[in-house]
Design a protein around this motif. Structure first.
Motif, PDB file in Angstrom:
ATOM      1  N   ALA A  55     -68.126  34.435 110.029  1.00 44.84           N
ATOM      2  CA  ALA A  55     -67.781  35.322 108.908  1.00 44.84           C
ATOM      3  C   ALA A  55     -66.595  34.762 108.120  1.00 44.84           C
ATOM      4  O   ALA A  55     -66.586  34.802 106.887  1.00 44.84           O
ATOM      5  CB  ALA A  55     -67.469  36.722 109.423  1.00 44.84           C
ATOM      6  N   TYR A  56     -65.621  34.216 108.845  1.00 44.36           N
ATOM      7  CA  TYR A  56     -64.456  33.645 108.146  1.00 44.36           C
ATOM      8  C   TYR A  56     -64.864  32.423 107.333  1.00 44.36           C
ATOM      9  O   TYR A  56     -64.477  32.286 106.166  1.00 44.36           O
ATOM     10  CB  TYR A  56     -63.360  33.260 109.145  1.00 44.36           C
ATOM     11  N   TRP A  57     -65.634  31.512 107.930  1.00 43.09           N
ATOM     12  CA  TRP A  57     -66.017  30.283 107.219  1.00 43.09           C
ATOM     13  C   TRP A  57     -66.946  30.580 106.056  1.00 43.09           C
ATOM     14  O   TRP A  57     -66.917  29.884 105.034  1.00 43.09           O
ATOM     15  CB  TRP A  57     -66.659  29.292 108.190  1.00 43.09           C
ATOM     16  N   GLN A  58     -67.756  31.629 106.183  1.00 42.22           N
ATOM     17  CA  GLN A  58     -68.610  32.017 105.054  1.00 42.22           C
ATOM     18  C   GLN A  58     -67.770  32.527 103.887  1.00 42.22           C
ATOM     19  O   GLN A  58     -68.050  32.210 102.729  1.00 42.22           O
ATOM     20  CB  GLN A  58     -69.607  33.088 105.494  1.00 42.22           C
ATOM     21  N   ARG A  59     -66.749  33.321 104.185  1.00 36.09           N
ATOM     22  CA  ARG A  59     -65.864  33.815 103.124  1.00 36.09           C
ATOM     23  C   ARG A  59     -65.179  32.671 102.395  1.00 36.09           C
ATOM     24  O   ARG A  59     -64.904  32.748 101.198  1.00 36.09           O
ATOM     25  CB  ARG A  59     -64.801  34.765 103.707  1.00 36.09           C
ATOM     26  N   ASN A  60     -64.929  31.591 103.121  1.00 35.31           N
ATOM     27  CA  ASN A  60     -64.231  30.452 102.543  1.00 35.31           C
ATOM     28  C   ASN A  60     -65.172  29.304 102.163  1.00 35.31           C
ATOM     29  O   ASN A  60     -64.720  28.220 101.800  1.00 35.31           O
ATOM     30  CB  ASN A  60     -63.163  29.952 103.519  1.00 35.31           C
ATOM     31  N   LYS A  61     -66.471  29.567 102.265  1.00 39.33           N
ATOM     32  CA  LYS A  61     -67.507  28.622 101.824  1.00 39.33           C
ATOM     33  C   LYS A  61     -67.337  27.228 102.437  1.00 39.33           C
ATOM     34  O   LYS A  61     -67.496  26.213 101.764  1.00 39.33           O
ATOM     35  CB  LYS A  61     -67.525  28.537 100.293  1.00 39.33           C
ATOM     36  N   ASN A  62     -67.027  27.202 103.726  1.00 34.37           N
ATOM     37  CA  ASN A  62     -66.873  25.941 104.445  1.00 34.37           C
ATOM     38  C   ASN A  62     -68.177  25.629 105.176  1.00 34.37           C
ATOM     39  O   ASN A  62     -68.398  26.050 106.302  1.00 34.37           O
ATOM     40  CB  ASN A  62     -65.701  26.036 105.432  1.00 34.37           C
TER      41      ASN A  62
END
Length: 333
Positions: free
Chosen positions: A236-243
């Motif tokens: 969820a965190y990496w999706q928010r930051n598009k990584n």
């Protein structure tokens, strides 16, 4: 084909290839090397001509097999001149060069760099060399106990230096190593330490990486629901930051957890999501290989040989390409 990076610095913080020093160097060789490895000139001493020629030659041959030869000659010159700072930097650079190619040479050069950094009173970079040695033992030689030994030495140095960021980074890393040797409670305690530090620093990327590492420990413990719980938080965190590089990595782990939980449709969704990201830049080659491997095995299980062989062929093409570049592939891939 997507651009694929050879290692992920942000995952394990491999010691920096280029080092900027803020101190004034006493020796001309160290000065010259600091200038060669950085865009900022640190000291004013005139560099020796021989060292200049060696570094210039290394730069010219940066992409062929003569590169380490010139670096080694430069390191020998630094040793002859008793310039610990220059010797340390050069051996550290050689350690990075050999990291994916000749692991034992990487270890030897990082050990030499460690000794020289200590002589030069640069304990932080000495600790970073211990990181690299531990990484090689883990990633290329599969010697978990040896890796733990060097990472624990690094942890002790970071504690002495009050270097909380690197301390957290090593705590989470050694936590997974302990889990790989069956010491799950000890492993979780180290990752919890890292999470606490990152929360105090309000450093969300660090927390997300710790969540992935905690998921890895639960995976090794065969507690797949708990593993998926932490993986979903990290994702969820990496999706928010598009990584997308991180998402690919997390999805691979989710595929394994779903398959072990007999949730094949969920596993396929994660793999299909990965397929859409393969054109992205900056993907770690190990994660791409793992994805191809997962998809091939999935379709073999489904008895769809055409698709299974298609992904197997992609796997072999990438692996062969990396081997031709002299990259040593982890035996687990």
């Amino acid at each position: 084909m997507a651009f694929i990076i050879l290692f992920r610095y942000s995952r394990k913080r491999v010691s920096k290839l280029f080092v900027n020093y803020t101190m004034h160097f006493k020796h001309s060789l160290t000065c010259l090397l600091s200038v060669a490895l950085s865009s900022t000139a640190i000291a004013q001493e005139a560099p020796t001509e021989k060292m200049q020629r060696l570094l210039d030659s290394a730069k010219v041959h940066a992409k062929d097999n003569r590169y380490p030869m010139f670096l080694s000659q430069a390191a020998a010159l630094a040793d002859k001149e008793n310039d610990a700072g220059a010797s340390a930097l050069l051996h550290q650079r050689l350690g990075h060069y050999y990291y994916d190619k000749f692991p034992k040479l990487s270890i030897n050069n990082n050990k030499k760099a460690y000794e020289q950094f200590l002589k030069d009173s640069n304990d932080r970079q000495a600790a970073m060399c211990l990181h690299s040695i531990g990484f090689v033992f883990e990633e290329h030689l599969n010697k978990h106990d040896s890796a733990i030994n060097y990472i624990q030495q690094a942890i002790a140095m970071h504690e002495k230096l009050h270097d909380t960021s690197e301390l957290a980074n090593m705590n989470k890393y050694v936590g997974v190593l302990y889990a790989k040797t069956g010491r799950f409670a000890e492993g979780k305690s180290y990752v919890d330490k890292a999470i606490k530090t990152y929360k105090e620093q309000r450093y969300e990327p660090g927390i997300a990486v710790c969540q992935y590492d905690m998921a890895t420990i639960y995976m090794l413990q065969k507690k797949f629901d708990s593993s998926l719980y932490y993986l979903k938080q990290a994702k969820a965190y990496w999706q928010r930051n598009k990584n997308q590089s991180r998402i690919l990595n997390v999805n691979n782990q989710m595929v394994a957890a779903y398959m072990m939980s007999r949730k094949q449709e969920e596993a396929l969704k994660a793999m299909n999501e990965n397929d859409k990201m393969l054109g992205s830049k900056g993907l770690y080659y190990g994660d791409v290989l793992k994805h191809y491997q997962n998809k091939s095995q999935f379709y073999m299980l489904k008895k769809d040989k055409e698709k299974a062989y298609s992904y197997r062929n992609r796997y072999m093409e990438l692996k062969d390409s990396l081997v031709k570049q002299g990259i040593k592939i982890n035996p687990s891939l």
